[in-house]
Design an enzyme around this catalytic site. Structure first.
Site, PDB file in Angstrom:
ATOM      1  N   SER A  53       9.620  11.073   1.508  1.00 27.31           N
ATOM      2  CA  SER A  53       9.720   9.836   2.300  1.00 27.31           C
ATOM      3  C   SER A  53       9.911  10.185   3.759  1.00 27.31           C
ATOM      4  O   SER A  53      10.519  11.217   4.091  1.00 27.31           O
ATOM      5  CB  SER A  53      10.903   8.995   1.844  1.00 27.31           C
ATOM      6  N   TYR A 110      19.605   8.206  -0.049  1.00 25.98           N
ATOM      7  CA  TYR A 110      18.143   8.232  -0.148  1.00 25.98           C
ATOM      8  C   TYR A 110      17.507   9.259   0.811  1.00 25.98           C
ATOM      9  O   TYR A 110      16.753  10.134   0.375  1.00 25.98           O
ATOM     10  CB  TYR A 110      17.584   6.828   0.090  1.00 25.98           C
TER      11      TYR A 110
HETATM   12  N1  LIG Z   1       7.332   1.910  -1.307  1.00 25.34           N
HETATM   13  C1  LIG Z   1       7.603   2.569  -0.211  1.00 25.34           C
HETATM   14  O1  LIG Z   1       7.481   2.031   0.903  1.00 25.34           O
HETATM   15  C2  LIG Z   1       8.050   4.008  -0.269  1.00 25.34           C
HETATM   16  C3  LIG Z   1       8.302   4.684   0.939  1.00 25.34           C
HETATM   17  C4  LIG Z   1       8.676   5.998   0.907  1.00 25.34           C
HETATM   18  C5  LIG Z   1       8.797   6.656  -0.308  1.00 25.34           C
HETATM   19  N2  LIG Z   1       8.573   5.983  -1.474  1.00 25.34           N
HETATM   20  C6  LIG Z   1       8.712   6.745  -2.718  1.00 25.34           C
HETATM   21  O2  LIG Z   1       7.634   6.451  -3.582  1.00 25.34           O
HETATM   22  C7  LIG Z   1       8.060   6.592  -4.934  1.00 25.34           C
HETATM   23  C8  LIG Z   1       7.702   5.317  -5.716  1.00 25.34           C
HETATM   24  O3  LIG Z   1       8.419   4.233  -5.126  1.00 25.34           O
HETATM   25  P1  LIG Z   1       7.949   2.721  -5.251  1.00 25.34           P
HETATM   26  O4  LIG Z   1       8.224   2.107  -3.944  1.00 25.34           O
HETATM   27  O5  LIG Z   1       6.605   2.650  -5.850  1.00 25.34           O
HETATM   28  O6  LIG Z   1       9.080   2.193  -6.268  1.00 25.34           O
HETATM   29  P2  LIG Z   1       9.017   1.251  -7.557  1.00 25.34           P
HETATM   30  O7  LIG Z   1       8.032   0.154  -7.380  1.00 25.34           O
HETATM   31  O8  LIG Z   1      10.432   0.925  -7.841  1.00 25.34           O
HETATM   32  O9  LIG Z   1       8.443   2.219  -8.705  1.00 25.34           O
HETATM   33  C9  LIG Z   1       9.227   3.229  -9.260  1.00 25.34           C
HETATM   34  C10 LIG Z   1       8.545   3.782 -10.480  1.00 25.34           C
HETATM   35  O10 LIG Z   1       9.385   4.806 -11.038  1.00 25.34           O
HETATM   36  C11 LIG Z   1       9.716   4.466 -12.389  1.00 25.34           C
HETATM   37  N3  LIG Z   1      11.072   4.914 -12.687  1.00 25.34           N
HETATM   38  C12 LIG Z   1      12.241   4.467 -12.144  1.00 25.34           C
HETATM   39  N4  LIG Z   1      13.280   5.094 -12.713  1.00 25.34           N
HETATM   40  C13 LIG Z   1      12.768   5.976 -13.618  1.00 25.34           C
HETATM   41  C14 LIG Z   1      13.345   6.903 -14.522  1.00 25.34           C
HETATM   42  N5  LIG Z   1      14.674   7.065 -14.618  1.00 25.34           N
HETATM   43  N6  LIG Z   1      12.509   7.625 -15.319  1.00 25.34           N
HETATM   44  C15 LIG Z   1      11.163   7.459 -15.252  1.00 25.34           C
HETATM   45  N7  LIG Z   1      10.568   6.600 -14.414  1.00 25.34           N
HETATM   46  C16 LIG Z   1      11.360   5.866 -13.607  1.00 25.34           C
HETATM   47  C17 LIG Z   1       9.577   2.938 -12.456  1.00 25.34           C
HETATM   48  O11 LIG Z   1       9.351   2.438 -13.770  1.00 25.34           O
HETATM   49  P3  LIG Z   1      10.577   1.982 -14.758  1.00 25.34           P
HETATM   50  O12 LIG Z   1      11.504   1.151 -13.930  1.00 25.34           O
HETATM   51  O13 LIG Z   1       9.887   1.258 -15.867  1.00 25.34           O
HETATM   52  O14 LIG Z   1      11.196   3.264 -15.238  1.00 25.34           O
HETATM   53  C18 LIG Z   1       8.336   2.747 -11.573  1.00 25.34           C
HETATM   54  O15 LIG Z   1       7.173   3.069 -12.310  1.00 25.34           O
HETATM   55  C19 LIG Z   1       9.561   6.866  -4.881  1.00 25.34           C
HETATM   56  O16 LIG Z   1       9.784   8.257  -4.989  1.00 25.34           O
HETATM   57  C20 LIG Z   1       9.953   6.368  -3.507  1.00 25.34           C
HETATM   58  O17 LIG Z   1      11.103   6.982  -3.035  1.00 25.34           O
HETATM   59  C21 LIG Z   1       8.216   4.675  -1.483  1.00 25.34           C
END
Ligand SMILES: NC(=O)c1ccc[n+]([C@@H]2O[C@H](COP(=O)([O-])OP(=O)(O)OC[C@H]3O[C@@H](n4cnc5c(N)ncnc54)[C@H](OP(=O)(O)O)[C@@H]3O)[C@@H](O)[C@H]2O)c1
Length: 256
Positions: A148, A162
């Site tokens: 991130s 985070y």
């Molecule tokens: N969106 C952004 O702007 C952004 C920015 C920077 C970095 N990121 C990074 O991108 C990645 C994805 O984030 P996102 O924004 O797409 O979040 P999200 O919509 O909350 O998706 C998270 C995913 O991880 C799964 N997950 C959560 N806990 C888990 C566990 N204990 N075991 C296995 N799977 C698990 C969730 O499914 P379940 O809940 O069904 O397990 C879901 O598929 C993360 O690493 C985040 O830090 C995102």
């Protein structure tokens, strides 16, 4: 599609591939021709997402809880029974926790560090045998860790664990890149800025917060799904074959 970017014949795992960033990446890899496994905790969500993503190629959902080492071990055992080799591992599953400084709970800190750092280490460790079988001098296996921009800048927004968790992931990635390069396994990081997902919905759904947030981004907009998919495809394809240990901000210039 230009052959530089083709992933025909490759097999990928995207953790947390059911929604958000992971789903964008899974779709990109499928469109480039890879067979893709996605995992997340909820079996039904896995099944449904895999079914929907199958419109773009062969996609299989596996329920896996990566909040413990046992979860990563179980996932690796499952994949070892199904696969001869794993060409592309995308460690995307991640979480956050926000609270005022004085109230920030240790359990929030531990949850974030466990999923964002420890579970990535466990997944790489457990899946090394399958990655080793895939990697060759001509075409290395690829590990793509989702870090991130919060691990680069100091904008914490009360999510105290985070940013440090992502900075640790960036450093772990550089360390493993150096260590695994001789085994033909490349390790790179995509460090996203803002992309639409469940994690960022609390900003997207609040017009004032969204306007304030967007004003801080030099390109004055959030990232688009296709931009995330395309960078992941590039890192997994010929474009990423000679690249390892890179932390790539995908953030409209936010890290600047
Ligand atoms: N969106 C952004 O702007 C952004 C920015 C920077 C970095 N990121 C990074 O991108 C990645 C994805 O984030 P996102 O924004 O797409 O979040 P999200 O919509 O909350 O998706 C998270 C995913 O991880 C799964 N997950 C959560 N806990 C888990 C566990 N204990 N075991 C296995 N799977 C698990 C969730 O499914 P379940 O809940 O069904 O397990 C879901 O598929 C993360 O690493 C985040 O830090 C995102």
């Amino acid at each position: 599609m230009h052959p530089y970017f083709s992933l025909q014949g490759r097999t990928a795992l995207v953790t947390g591939g059911t929604r958000g960033v992971g789903r964008m990446i899974a779709q990109g890899l499928l469109e480039a021709g890879a067979r893709v496994f996605i995992c997340a905790r909820h079996a039904e969500a896995c099944e449904q997402a895999a079914q929907e993503l199958s419109a773009h190629g062969e996609c299989t959902g596996i329920a896996a809880d990566l909040s413990s080492e046992a979860g990563a071990q179980a996932l690796a055992r499952d994949l070892q029974e199904r696969l001869e080799r794993l060409d592309i591992l995308v460690n995307n599953a991640g979480t956050t926790w926000g609270a005022p400084l004085e109230e920030y709970p240790a359990k929030g800190w531990e949850k974030v560090m466990q999923l964002n750092v420890t579970s990535v280490f466990s997944c790489i460790q457990q899946l090394l045998p399958l990655l080793r079988k895939a990697g060759g001098a001509e075409n290395p296996a690829r590990v793509i860790n989702i870090g991130s921009v919060a691990g680069i800048t100091a904008m914490g927004e009360q999510a105290y664990a985070y940013g440090p968790s992502k900075a640790a992931l960036h450093q772990l990635s550089r360390m493993l890149a150096r260590e695994l390069v001789g085994e033909h396994i490349n390790v790179n990081v995509i460090a996203p800025g803002r992309f639409p997902s469940k994690m960022t919905r609390f900003i997207a759904d609040d017009p004032t917060a969204l306007a304030e947030d967007t004003a801080l981004i030099p390109m004055k907009r959030w990232g688009r799904e296709a931009e995330m998919s395309a960078l992941a495809v590039a890192l997994a394809s010929t474009a990423g074959a000679y690249m390892t240990g890179a932390v790539i901000p995908l953030d409209g210039g936010f890290h600047l």
